[in-house]
Design a protein around this motif. Structure first.
Motif, PDB file in Angstrom:
ATOM      1  N   TRP B   9       0.846  -1.186   0.000  1.00  0.00           N
ATOM      2  CA  TRP B   9       0.000   0.000   0.000  1.00  0.00           C
ATOM      3  C   TRP B   9       0.884   1.238   0.000  1.00  0.00           C
ATOM      4  O   TRP B   9       1.999   1.214   0.514  1.00  0.00           O
ATOM      5  CB  TRP B   9      -0.855   0.014   1.258  1.00  0.00           C
ATOM      6  CG  TRP B   9      -1.945  -0.995   1.260  1.00  0.00           C
ATOM      7  CD1 TRP B   9      -2.509  -1.601   0.182  1.00  0.00           C
ATOM      8  CD2 TRP B   9      -2.616  -1.521   2.414  1.00  0.00           C
ATOM      9  NE1 TRP B   9      -3.499  -2.459   0.604  1.00  0.00           N
ATOM     10  CE2 TRP B   9      -3.586  -2.429   1.950  1.00  0.00           C
ATOM     11  CE3 TRP B   9      -2.497  -1.286   3.779  1.00  0.00           C
ATOM     12  CZ2 TRP B   9      -4.435  -3.119   2.811  1.00  0.00           C
ATOM     13  CZ3 TRP B   9      -3.336  -1.973   4.640  1.00  0.00           C
ATOM     14  CH2 TRP B   9      -4.297  -2.877   4.157  1.00  0.00           C
ATOM     15  N   LEU B  30       2.817   5.573   7.792  1.00  0.00           N
ATOM     16  CA  LEU B  30       2.151   4.269   7.760  1.00  0.00           C
ATOM     17  C   LEU B  30       1.738   3.926   6.330  1.00  0.00           C
ATOM     18  O   LEU B  30       1.797   4.772   5.442  1.00  0.00           O
ATOM     19  CB  LEU B  30       0.924   4.276   8.670  1.00  0.00           C
ATOM     20  CG  LEU B  30      -0.107   5.391   8.532  1.00  0.00           C
ATOM     21  CD1 LEU B  30      -1.002   5.213   7.326  1.00  0.00           C
ATOM     22  CD2 LEU B  30      -0.966   5.432   9.793  1.00  0.00           C
ATOM     23  N   HIS B  31       1.321   2.676   6.137  1.00  0.00           N
ATOM     24  CA  HIS B  31       0.807   2.261   4.839  1.00  0.00           C
ATOM     25  C   HIS B  31      -0.716   2.197   4.891  1.00  0.00           C
ATOM     26  O   HIS B  31      -1.284   1.780   5.900  1.00  0.00           O
ATOM     27  CB  HIS B  31       1.342   0.879   4.453  1.00  0.00           C
ATOM     28  CG  HIS B  31       2.799   0.881   4.126  1.00  0.00           C
ATOM     29  ND1 HIS B  31       3.763   0.557   5.056  1.00  0.00           N
ATOM     30  CD2 HIS B  31       3.456   1.185   2.988  1.00  0.00           C
ATOM     31  CE1 HIS B  31       4.959   0.660   4.493  1.00  0.00           C
ATOM     32  NE2 HIS B  31       4.804   1.036   3.233  1.00  0.00           N
ATOM     33  N   PRO B  33      -4.350   1.867   1.927  1.00  0.00           N
ATOM     34  CA  PRO B  33      -4.769   1.827   0.528  1.00  0.00           C
ATOM     35  C   PRO B  33      -5.332   3.158   0.034  1.00  0.00           C
ATOM     36  O   PRO B  33      -5.271   3.457  -1.152  1.00  0.00           O
ATOM     37  CB  PRO B  33      -5.857   0.748   0.498  1.00  0.00           C
ATOM     38  CG  PRO B  33      -6.323   0.591   1.908  1.00  0.00           C
ATOM     39  CD  PRO B  33      -5.166   0.970   2.772  1.00  0.00           C
ATOM     40  N   ASP B  34      -5.912   3.972   0.913  1.00  0.00           N
ATOM     41  CA  ASP B  34      -6.483   5.250   0.487  1.00  0.00           C
ATOM     42  C   ASP B  34      -6.579   6.191   1.678  1.00  0.00           C
ATOM     43  O   ASP B  34      -6.244   5.818   2.802  1.00  0.00           O
ATOM     44  CB  ASP B  34      -7.864   5.038  -0.163  1.00  0.00           C
ATOM     45  CG  ASP B  34      -8.787   4.223   0.731  1.00  0.00           C
ATOM     46  OD1 ASP B  34      -8.942   4.595   1.902  1.00  0.00           O
ATOM     47  OD2 ASP B  34      -9.329   3.199   0.262  1.00  0.00           O
ATOM     48  N   GLU B  36      -9.080   7.589   3.469  1.00  0.00           N
ATOM     49  CA  GLU B  36      -9.935   7.273   4.614  1.00  0.00           C
ATOM     50  C   GLU B  36      -9.289   6.192   5.493  1.00  0.00           C
ATOM     51  O   GLU B  36      -9.263   6.303   6.714  1.00  0.00           O
ATOM     52  CB  GLU B  36     -11.319   6.821   4.112  1.00  0.00           C
ATOM     53  CG  GLU B  36     -12.214   6.157   5.150  1.00  0.00           C
ATOM     54  CD  GLU B  36     -12.757   7.102   6.221  1.00  0.00           C
ATOM     55  OE1 GLU B  36     -12.604   8.324   6.070  1.00  0.00           O
ATOM     56  OE2 GLU B  36     -13.326   6.600   7.214  1.00  0.00           O
ATOM     57  N   MET B  37      -8.757   5.139   4.845  1.00  0.00           N
ATOM     58  CA  MET B  37      -8.105   4.087   5.632  1.00  0.00           C
ATOM     59  C   MET B  37      -6.827   4.606   6.292  1.00  0.00           C
ATOM     60  O   MET B  37      -6.465   4.172   7.378  1.00  0.00           O
ATOM     61  CB  MET B  37      -7.784   2.858   4.763  1.00  0.00           C
ATOM     62  CG  MET B  37      -8.986   2.058   4.291  1.00  0.00           C
ATOM     63  SD  MET B  37     -10.227   1.684   5.558  1.00  0.00           S
ATOM     64  CE  MET B  37      -9.409   0.471   6.554  1.00  0.00           C
ATOM     65  N   LEU B  39      -6.463   7.546   7.502  1.00  0.00           N
ATOM     66  CA  LEU B  39      -6.931   8.260   8.691  1.00  0.00           C
ATOM     67  C   LEU B  39      -7.256   7.271   9.815  1.00  0.00           C
ATOM     68  O   LEU B  39      -6.885   7.479  10.966  1.00  0.00           O
ATOM     69  CB  LEU B  39      -8.171   9.071   8.305  1.00  0.00           C
ATOM     70  CG  LEU B  39      -8.502  10.321   9.105  1.00  0.00           C
ATOM     71  CD1 LEU B  39      -7.307  11.257   9.186  1.00  0.00           C
ATOM     72  CD2 LEU B  39      -9.695  11.023   8.483  1.00  0.00           C
ATOM     73  N   LEU B  40      -7.949   6.185   9.448  1.00  0.00           N
ATOM     74  CA  LEU B  40      -8.306   5.185  10.460  1.00  0.00           C
ATOM     75  C   LEU B  40      -7.046   4.505  11.003  1.00  0.00           C
ATOM     76  O   LEU B  40      -6.911   4.303  12.210  1.00  0.00           O
ATOM     77  CB  LEU B  40      -9.258   4.128   9.875  1.00  0.00           C
ATOM     78  CG  LEU B  40     -10.624   4.611   9.363  1.00  0.00           C
ATOM     79  CD1 LEU B  40     -11.528   3.426   9.055  1.00  0.00           C
ATOM     80  CD2 LEU B  40     -11.308   5.528  10.357  1.00  0.00           C
ATOM     81  N   ASN B  41      -6.116   4.171  10.107  1.00  0.00           N
ATOM     82  CA  ASN B  41      -4.877   3.532  10.560  1.00  0.00           C
ATOM     83  C   ASN B  41      -4.061   4.474  11.446  1.00  0.00           C
ATOM     84  O   ASN B  41      -3.407   4.038  12.389  1.00  0.00           O
ATOM     85  CB  ASN B  41      -4.031   3.086   9.365  1.00  0.00           C
ATOM     86  CG  ASN B  41      -4.618   1.864   8.679  1.00  0.00           C
ATOM     87  OD1 ASN B  41      -5.547   1.236   9.204  1.00  0.00           O
ATOM     88  ND2 ASN B  41      -4.105   1.531   7.501  1.00  0.00           N
TER      89      ASN B  41
END
Lengths: 262, 99
Positions: B9, B30-31, B33-34, B36-37, B39-41
């Motif tokens: 990613w 961090l890695h 995929p996009d 929104e993810m 932000l969550l990660n």
């Protein structure tokens, strides 16, 4: 004789019943999530899964502590470590083996939508301020679990052929365990009568609506609603998987009941 | 690092704001995929211990950075111009207290 031969006769007993199955759901689900530690598909997702596991075990712990107080016990460990599978009131969905990542996320999503609606309803119904405070704290994390798992449903469903196939299979496999979230039994009826719980059937329509929205976004197919639905775990009739989970989870505490950290 | 033909990613840089009115600080990368993810990660990786009140995530390849060779022309000239620093003025006590 199991715990379920006795129907709650007072409001306090009814409250204890509800809080205990809330706690059991979270402990068992948390344990399943913890099995991902070190096995996540990506480092970041490994952390996310471990976080959710800790959140849920934390929820269980505060709810067990509340029950222990109602019962006049000194600590909450009894409910987690010294009951057998027949005394656990968690729904069967959370005890199923963790499966692949798609299965774990699909379960997390279906469960989190239910938790979101259930907590909303409970925070409305419950008069006890201490318990309402506990639930309010959990609710923030539940909203995060819902967002995280919902985003993954969208990405897996609308992702590659493989991710789509895996997550659709997971949904199809899980569906027969969703009916139990909305059915009643003599215990639940008693909790509704004593006004510490809302009829679980009322959560079904909003649950379907929220699930459908995400599945539509994810281009996934809603499983057939008119299929055989598993039932009975809330009365202690569990799948074969719970006993093995408990054997692992309870082993240390039961073998060394007086062990301590220091 | 080229991420075009990698199966990894993309990389994101994470910034968090410790308090209202404070500047965002770099937390790490961090890695994801996009966006929104990412932000969550970022929440799961860097915001678990009450670090801040807001998060930014930025694709790492969108950051233009100076190179080590730039260090001379960029930073050395400042050495001979101490008058650009404000420390020759005495700071009123009330202002000192606030910072």
């Amino acid at each position: 004789m199991s715990t379920f031969d006795e129907i709650p006769k007072t409001q306090q007993e009814a409250l204890r019943t509800v809080v205990l199955w809330l706690a059991d759901d979270r402990l068992i689900h948390g344990h399943r999530l913890s099995e991902w530690a070190g096995h996540g598909p990506e480092l970041e997702e490994d952390l996310a899964l471990a976080n959710m596991a800790l959140d849920m075990i934390g929820h269980a712990s505060s709810l067990y502590a509340y029950v222990a107080k109602l019962e006049g016990r000194e600590e909450e460990d009894y409910h987690a470590y010294f009951r057998d599978d027949i005394d656990f009131t968690n729904c069967a969905m959370v005890e199923l083996p963790r499966g692949d990542f798609a299965f774990t996320m699909a379960r997390q999503f279906l469960f989190s939508v239910h938790a979101f609606l259930l907590y909303q309803a409970l925070m409305d119904v419950l008069e006890d301020e201490e318990l309402a405070g506990i639930l309010k704290k959990h609710f923030k994390e539940i909203r995060y679990h819902l967002r995280h798992s919902g985003e993954w449903m969208r990405r897996l469903g609308d992702g590659t052929d493989e991710s789509r196939e895996r997550v659709q299979h997971a949904l199809d496999d899980l569906w027969m365990y969703t009916g139990e979230l909305f059915t009643s039994n003599a215990h639940i009826e008693a909790t509704v009568r004593f006004e510490v719980f809302t009829d679980p059937a009322t959560l079904h329509a909003p649950w379907m609506e929220m699930v459908r929205q995400v599945l539509d976004d994810a281009t996934l197919t809603m499983p057939d609603q008119n299929q055989y639905m598993f039932d009975g775990a809330r009365q202690g009739r569990h799948t074969e998987h719970l006993g093995r989970l408990l054997a692992e989870m309870q082993f240390l505490r039961r073998s060394y009941p007086d062990a301590s950290w220091t | 690092m080229s991420s075009n033909d990698s199966t990894e990613w993309p990389l994101w840089e994470v910034f968090y704001q410790p308090k209202n009115g404070k500047p965002f600080e770099h937390a790490g990368s961090l890695h994801a995929p996009d966006a929104e993810m990412a932000l969550l990660n970022a929440r799961d990786t860097y915001a678990r211990r009450n670090e801040g009140i807001a998060i930014w995530v930025v694709p790492s390849d969108q950051i233009t950075a100076s190179t080590p060779e730039d260090a001379g022309p960029f930073f050395d000239p400042a050495n001979e111009k101490p008058y650009r620093h404000p420390q020759f003025y005495s700071v009123p006590r009330a202002v000192k207290k606030r910072s």
